[in-house]
Design a protein around this motif. Sequence first.
Motif, PDB file in Angstrom:
ATOM      1  N   UNK A 373      33.816  37.486  38.231  1.00 26.30           N
ATOM      2  CA  UNK A 373      34.448  38.309  39.262  1.00 26.30           C
ATOM      3  C   UNK A 373      34.028  37.868  40.659  1.00 26.30           C
ATOM      4  N   UNK A 374      32.816  37.334  40.791  1.00 27.95           N
ATOM      5  CA  UNK A 374      32.312  36.932  42.105  1.00 27.95           C
ATOM      6  C   UNK A 374      32.994  35.678  42.630  1.00 27.95           C
ATOM      7  N   UNK A 375      33.627  34.927  41.751  1.00 29.75           N
ATOM      8  CA  UNK A 375      34.294  33.694  42.178  1.00 29.75           C
ATOM      9  C   UNK A 375      35.743  33.924  42.561  1.00 29.75           C
ATOM     10  N   UNK A 376      36.224  35.138  42.359  1.00 26.66           N
ATOM     11  CA  UNK A 376      37.648  35.400  42.559  1.00 26.66           C
ATOM     12  C   UNK A 376      38.004  35.788  43.981  1.00 26.66           C
ATOM     13  N   UNK A 377      37.024  36.239  44.784  1.00 26.85           N
ATOM     14  CA  UNK A 377      37.320  36.684  46.150  1.00 26.85           C
ATOM     15  C   UNK A 377      36.122  36.390  47.047  1.00 26.85           C
ATOM     16  N   UNK A 378      36.221  35.371  47.905  1.00 25.41           N
ATOM     17  CA  UNK A 378      35.080  35.011  48.760  1.00 25.41           C
ATOM     18  C   UNK A 378      34.667  36.111  49.738  1.00 25.41           C
ATOM     19  N   UNK A 379      35.545  37.040  50.043  1.00 27.06           N
ATOM     20  CA  UNK A 379      35.201  38.133  50.955  1.00 27.06           C
ATOM     21  C   UNK A 379      34.108  39.004  50.346  1.00 27.06           C
ATOM     22  N   UNK A 380      34.062  39.037  49.024  1.00 27.58           N
ATOM     23  CA  UNK A 380      33.075  39.859  48.326  1.00 27.58           C
ATOM     24  C   UNK A 380      31.766  39.124  48.045  1.00 27.58           C
ATOM     25  N   UNK A 381      31.704  37.859  48.351  1.00 27.88           N
ATOM     26  CA  UNK A 381      30.542  37.040  47.988  1.00 27.88           C
ATOM     27  C   UNK A 381      29.202  37.607  48.469  1.00 27.88           C
ATOM     28  N   UNK A 382      29.095  38.198  49.683  1.00 26.53           N
ATOM     29  CA  UNK A 382      27.787  38.709  50.123  1.00 26.53           C
ATOM     30  C   UNK A 382      27.205  39.790  49.219  1.00 26.53           C
ATOM     31  N   UNK A 383      28.041  40.457  48.443  1.00 28.93           N
ATOM     32  CA  UNK A 383      27.554  41.541  47.590  1.00 28.93           C
ATOM     33  C   UNK A 383      26.957  41.041  46.268  1.00 28.93           C
TER      34      UNK A 383
END
Length: 444
Positions: A373-383
């Motif tokens: 799931x973390x690879x699907x949206x770079x906007x969420x990467x910091x979390x």
Amino acid sequence: MRRITRRELLQATGGGAAVAKTGGLAAILATGRAPAYAQTTQIHWLKWNDFVPAGDQLLRRQLLGEAEKALGIKINLETIGLNDLQARVTAAIQSQSGADITMAFNNNAQLYAESCVDVSDVCEELAASQGGFYDLAKAQSHDGRKWVAVPYCIIGAMVAYRKSWFDEIGVTTFPETWEAYREAGRKLKARGRPIGQSLGHTVGDAPAFCYPLMWSFGGREVEADGKTVKLNSKETIESVKFMTAFWKEAHDEGGLAWDDSNNNRAFLSGTISSTLNGASIYIEALRKPDQYKTDSGAQMRTDILHAPLPRGAHGQFGVHPFQNHMVMGYSKNQKAAKEFLRWFHSPAVYEKWFVVQKGFATGPTRSWENHKVWDEDPVMAPYRVAGRLGLVYGHAGPAGQKAAEVLSKYIIVDMYAKAVQGMSAEDAVKWAEAEVKKVYGTGA
């Protein structure tokens, strides 16, 4: 289900003596009807209203039904506002009646350690099979002798900000220091786009902002020994002085009365430029892309980025709100409650809930860092690594009952709130230290 009579049972098994033999069980199965057991065990589960509605929808529409089929346990889910949870559990303990499973936030489970069932068997099993719990999770769910609650999830707290608005004032990457953030906020507020931050009595956003600010200036409520109160220091006073100016120059001053949802609404309506939050703002913008638009008419989801809180002279810190579940000591269904929590946190089941969270809530064990799931949206990467980096309330001391009491009384939050409303920094810190000393038992 039709009840099997004694006559039918004896006929099916070839006589009473055969019941004790393996053939008796086979004969029962051959009838195609299950024996009539006692009424299905029912579990009352009390938790917050998820800031990602899809999470609670999945529970009600699918997972709780699956639990009943798999375990023979019916789960009656009740959801309430985040700020109402602590009052409910306190009342339930006093009356010795209420939910069998109750959610707690941050280190609040430590307050009720003597009223909770030992869930060490569940936690140790989950830790062994899923790469171990983060230190953050164990510190808030283990009282030094036993696990008092089963870790549920970690909600990363990052700054959500409008990229285009920061670009317009010449800030093309999020400010790395508090002073740079203050300067950017001053320019944004002059354009009618202030920073939004709660300094109210709300469980999530206000303490998750105030504690890291204090730590980054070198302030702390207690030393590492968990006994020596050290709040009234030059460093803490400097953090309060900074916040007083930062608040007036850069913030929406109505934030004194905000709860954990006000900043979400303000951001999505375009009235604030940035705010400390979980990922719920961005996820809501993803969920309703045509409802939330920028000034130019673009979908707001395309103009949201996330960043950690800035650093101060003593470092960069973060608190990531934490949730766990207590099995209550007064419950008559303790075994079933533990079985449900064990089942829910099995990878195959938990993954279904984890995926719909889209990164708003991450797992309390290290294995979930590696999920796709973390690879699907770079906007969420910091979390992704919030669980690895977060500190516990009460730092540099332990996240025990005393730290939980200081947090639940909002002493640190009120220290800043009093100052931005006119009390001198020195007096605000002096007041807060006296309150903290009452909690730690060292006098006023």
